[in-house]
Motif scaffolding. Structure first.
Motif, mmCIF file in Angstrom:
data_model
loop_
_atom_site.group_PDB
_atom_site.id
_atom_site.type_symbol
_atom_site.label_atom_id
_atom_site.label_comp_id
_atom_site.label_asym_id
_atom_site.label_seq_id
_atom_site.Cartn_x
_atom_site.Cartn_y
_atom_site.Cartn_z
ATOM 1 N N ALA A 1 34.620 27.204 19.531
ATOM 2 C CA ALA A 1 34.482 27.752 20.802
ATOM 3 C C ALA A 1 33.981 29.093 20.540
ATOM 4 O O ALA A 1 32.985 29.719 21.073
ATOM 5 N N ARG A 2 34.430 29.971 19.531
ATOM 6 C CA ARG A 2 34.008 31.196 18.976
ATOM 7 C C ARG A 2 32.398 30.942 18.594
ATOM 8 O O ARG A 2 31.683 32.000 19.129
ATOM 9 N N THR A 3 32.147 29.834 17.797
ATOM 10 C CA THR A 3 30.977 30.023 17.360
ATOM 11 C C THR A 3 29.890 29.540 18.437
ATOM 12 O O THR A 3 28.674 30.174 18.410
ATOM 13 N N ILE A 4 30.172 29.024 19.375
ATOM 14 C CA ILE A 4 29.376 28.569 20.639
ATOM 15 C C ILE A 4 29.168 29.874 21.618
ATOM 16 O O ILE A 4 28.215 30.093 21.933
ATOM 17 N N PHE A 5 30.183 30.507 21.744
ATOM 18 C CA PHE A 5 30.266 31.791 22.406
ATOM 19 C C PHE A 5 29.229 32.901 21.680
ATOM 20 O O PHE A 5 28.591 33.579 22.192
ATOM 21 N N LYS B 1 36.228 39.153 25.013
ATOM 22 C CA LYS B 1 36.948 40.293 25.529
ATOM 23 C C LYS B 1 38.250 39.873 26.350
ATOM 24 O O LYS B 1 39.470 40.281 26.352
ATOM 25 N N GLN B 2 38.145 38.579 26.851
ATOM 26 C CA GLN B 2 39.432 37.912 27.592
ATOM 27 C C GLN B 2 39.221 36.427 27.210
ATOM 28 O O GLN B 2 38.447 35.947 27.047
ATOM 29 N N ILE B 3 40.249 36.029 26.868
ATOM 30 C CA ILE B 3 40.615 34.589 26.617
ATOM 31 C C ILE B 3 41.815 34.058 27.585
ATOM 32 O O ILE B 3 42.733 34.591 27.647
ATOM 33 N N MET B 4 41.494 32.942 27.907
ATOM 34 C CA MET B 4 42.623 32.129 28.612
ATOM 35 C C MET B 4 42.366 30.774 28.269
ATOM 36 O O MET B 4 41.401 30.159 28.131
ATOM 37 N N ILE B 5 43.637 30.339 27.769
ATOM 38 C CA ILE B 5 43.845 29.218 27.304
ATOM 39 C C ILE B 5 44.842 28.282 27.841
ATOM 40 O O ILE B 5 45.942 28.574 28.122
ATOM 41 N N THR B 6 44.390 26.794 28.611
ATOM 42 C CA THR B 6 45.059 26.261 29.162
ATOM 43 C C THR B 6 45.496 24.956 28.179
ATOM 44 O O THR B 6 44.551 24.339 27.576
ATOM 45 N N LEU C 1 36.350 31.660 27.789
ATOM 46 C CA LEU C 1 36.238 32.958 27.154
ATOM 47 C C LEU C 1 35.170 33.724 28.126
ATOM 48 O O LEU C 1 34.293 33.280 28.719
ATOM 49 N N SER C 2 35.474 35.231 28.156
ATOM 50 C CA SER C 2 34.452 36.050 28.624
ATOM 51 C C SER C 2 34.194 37.297 28.258
ATOM 52 O O SER C 2 35.385 37.892 27.641
ATOM 53 N N ASP C 3 33.146 38.098 28.403
ATOM 54 C CA ASP C 3 33.066 39.452 28.245
ATOM 55 C C ASP C 3 31.756 40.075 29.602
ATOM 56 O O ASP C 3 31.638 39.171 30.366
ATOM 57 N N GLU C 4 31.355 41.142 28.998
ATOM 58 C CA GLU C 4 30.557 41.727 30.154
ATOM 59 C C GLU C 4 28.993 40.872 29.787
ATOM 60 O O GLU C 4 28.395 41.041 30.899
ATOM 61 N N ARG C 5 28.988 40.321 28.910
ATOM 62 C CA ARG C 5 27.751 39.578 28.644
ATOM 63 C C ARG C 5 27.698 37.997 29.361
ATOM 64 O O ARG C 5 26.689 37.334 29.437
ATOM 65 N N GLY C 6 28.843 37.551 29.404
ATOM 66 C CA GLY C 6 28.691 36.216 30.010
ATOM 67 C C GLY C 6 30.213 35.437 29.985
ATOM 68 O O GLY C 6 31.203 36.155 29.355
ATOM 69 N N LEU D 1 31.769 21.144 27.686
ATOM 70 C CA LEU D 1 31.189 22.605 27.526
ATOM 71 C C LEU D 1 30.724 23.052 28.980
ATOM 72 O O LEU D 1 29.225 22.427 29.333
ATOM 73 N N ASN D 2 31.037 24.058 29.400
ATOM 74 C CA ASN D 2 30.639 24.368 30.905
ATOM 75 C C ASN D 2 30.470 23.300 31.817
ATOM 76 O O ASN D 2 29.627 23.454 32.477
ATOM 77 N N GLY D 3 31.425 22.392 31.577
ATOM 78 C CA GLY D 3 31.337 21.431 32.887
ATOM 79 C C GLY D 3 30.536 20.201 32.295
ATOM 80 O O GLY D 3 30.478 19.199 33.078
ATOM 81 N N PHE D 4 30.162 20.221 31.180
ATOM 82 C CA PHE D 4 29.051 19.047 30.586
ATOM 83 C C PHE D 4 29.969 18.091 29.762
ATOM 84 O O PHE D 4 30.646 18.867 29.083
ATOM 85 N N GLU D 5 29.898 17.004 29.935
ATOM 86 C CA GLU D 5 30.736 16.249 29.082
ATOM 87 C C GLU D 5 30.045 15.623 27.984
ATOM 88 O O GLU D 5 28.808 15.544 28.167
#
Length: 220
Positions: A32-36, A41-46, A111-116, A135-139
């Motif tokens: 996920a970090r590589t794709i981002f 800045k913010q991480i929410m993990i379900t 994942l989120s920050d000011e850029r996306g 990935l972003n709703g894509f299977e």
């Protein structure tokens, strides 16, 4: 079940205790970090299934955040990942879900920050192996066992042909390819596993084509 190497049997080099709950979780986070493409800045993990029930005792929380900090499975900093994230000003939140999923070791990472923003769903399938299934709703279905090219692009005529032509020009063989879209004419996602590694020159060629939004390479 067939094993490709001895490491499929004994598992990866890792900070323990579990190849599924720590090594696999770390690899989900690192993918996920590589794709981002940067530290969020913010991480929410379900967390779902057994991940949700045992993540604190098995170190799954530590491993996921360690991966998001770009630590490998054997990185000695892994046990300090939550502390290091807090010190870096990264807000981390874990959510335990009772929703049933196809696989018990499932994590949804936002994942989120000011850029996306980015949302990735990954599963740990055992022995440190993982699959990225959304990935972003894509299977999709990413194993991470081969170099994988992810191309987010406008759903338009010629986009797939442009990418395939560039790969052929560089003598890159496609092992597996998947194309998905949410709605005709909007965003689409190409997922391409290749037999050879891809150069930065090749990636830049794809980025310069019309309608290409983001081009990311995941190496195994």
């Amino acid at each position: 079940m067939k094993y490709r190497t001895v490491f499929d049997i004994i598992g990866p080099v890792m900070i323990g205790p579990s190849s599924s709950h720590t090594a696999g979780a770390a690899r989900i986070g690192r993918t996920a970090r590589t794709i981002f493409g940067r530290i969020p800045k913010q991480i929410m993990i379900t967390l779902y299934g057994s991940f949700a029930k045992t993540y604190r005792g098995h170190g799954t929380d530590i491993a996921l955040v360690g991966g998001l900090l770009d630590f490998d499975t054997y990185d000695e900093r892994m046990p300090q990942s939550l502390k290091m994230a807090a010190e870096a000003g990264i807000h981390v939140r874990f959510v335990e879900s009772e929703e049933r999923t196809e696989h018990p070791n499932t994590a949804r990472i936002h994942l989120s920050d000011e850029r996306g923003k980015l949302e990735v769903v990954g599963i740990s399938i055992g022995g440190g192996k993982v699959e990225i299934v959304e990935l972003n709703g894509f299977e999709l279905k990413l194993s991470g066992n081969a170099p994988t090219l992810l191309v987010l692009h406008k759903d338009q005529f010629g986009a797939v042909a442009d990418v395939a032509t560039i790969l052929a020009k560089h003598q890159i063989n496609i092992g597996y390819m998947q194309v998905a879209r949410k709605e005709k004419g909007l965003e689409a996602l190409m997922s391409i596993e290749t037999d050879q590694s891809l150069s930065e020159e090749l990636l830049q060629e794809i980025r310069q084509k019309s309608g290409m939004y983001a081009v990311t390479l995941l190496n195994n």
